[in-house]
Design a protein around this motif. Structure first.
Motif, mmCIF file in Angstrom:
data_model
loop_
_atom_site.group_PDB
_atom_site.id
_atom_site.type_symbol
_atom_site.label_atom_id
_atom_site.label_comp_id
_atom_site.label_asym_id
_atom_site.label_seq_id
_atom_site.Cartn_x
_atom_site.Cartn_y
_atom_site.Cartn_z
ATOM 1 N N ASN A 1 -6.114 2.233 -2.959
ATOM 2 C CA ASN A 1 -5.433 2.182 -1.900
ATOM 3 C C ASN A 1 -5.958 2.776 -0.892
ATOM 4 N N TYR B 1 1.078 4.253 -2.833
ATOM 5 C CA TYR B 1 0.687 5.249 -1.963
ATOM 6 C C TYR B 1 1.670 6.426 -3.105
ATOM 7 N N ILE C 1 0.806 -1.561 0.177
ATOM 8 C CA ILE C 1 0.471 -0.061 0.235
ATOM 9 C C ILE C 1 1.330 1.037 0.104
#
Length: 203
Positions: free
Chosen positions: A121, A77, A73
């Motif tokens: 996400n 990001y 994640i």
């Protein structure tokens, strides 16, 4: 009457310590009063999943899996923020040099591409089910039709220096309508949704 608590663990492990060898029963109190239609993209064997999943593993495995997911994640990001920054830079270039419209179109494409990573996400890490659904739906609307539309516009302007062919514009509009109907209604099956994306991608 008890109020429903809207909470989604989102891969956060819960530690349960058992210090004996007796038989134990795990009871889960679950309700779904305000969110009758969960993520439509979460489908298994053609049937939308409505409910929850519970996996029992040892502490070390749970921590390792959670860290692995969080690492993925964080990487997504980071890539999404990089694309967002790149989009902003090309938009600034367009502001100072209006003749090069390809910078504007590329900025739009990269912006929508970054939203794919960021929104997916958010849908994964948030502990608020409603926010997860909103982020998932917004992600679908970015894919249908904003992302391919901006890409088509950018490519047409770079290589042909003109706007896309009317047939391509019509296909993008149809794809957008399919995406909106899929997100907000039950009229569009998943197969039609995917098939529309594949047919437009080929064109």
């Amino acid at each position: 009457k008890d109020k429903e608590e809207t909470f989604e663990p989102s891969y956060l492990p819960v530690n349960i310590q058992i210090h004996d060898t007796l038989t134990h029963l795990i009871a889960v109190r679950y309700s779904n009063l305000h969110l009758p239609d969960l993520r439509k993209s979460k489908i298994r064997n053609g049937i939308p999943e409505k409910g929850f999943e519970l996996n029992l593993v040892d502490n070390n495995t749970a921590i390792a899996e959670s860290l692995s997911i969080r690492t993925d994640i964080a990487a997504n990001y980071s890539f999404g923020i990089f694309l967002l920054t790149l989009s902003f830079i090309h938009f600034l270039i367009y502001l100072f040099y209006r003749e090069a419209k390809e910078n504007l179109f590329y900025s739009c494409f990269v912006f929508f591409y970054s939203m794919v990573f960021i929104l997916s996400n958010i849908a994964q890490v948030t502990t608020t089910p409603r926010l997860a659904i909103i982020a998932s739906n917004m992600g679908l609307l970015v894919v249908f039709p904003l992302l391919p539309a901006s890409l088509n516009l950018f490519i047409s302007w770079v290589y042909k220096h003109r706007f896309p062919h009317p047939r391509q514009i019509l296909l993008i509009i149809i794809m957008g309508l399919v995406g909106v109907l899929y997100v907000f209604t039950d009229w569009i099956p998943l197969g039609v949704f995917i098939g529309c994306f594949i047919s437009v991608s080929k064109n």
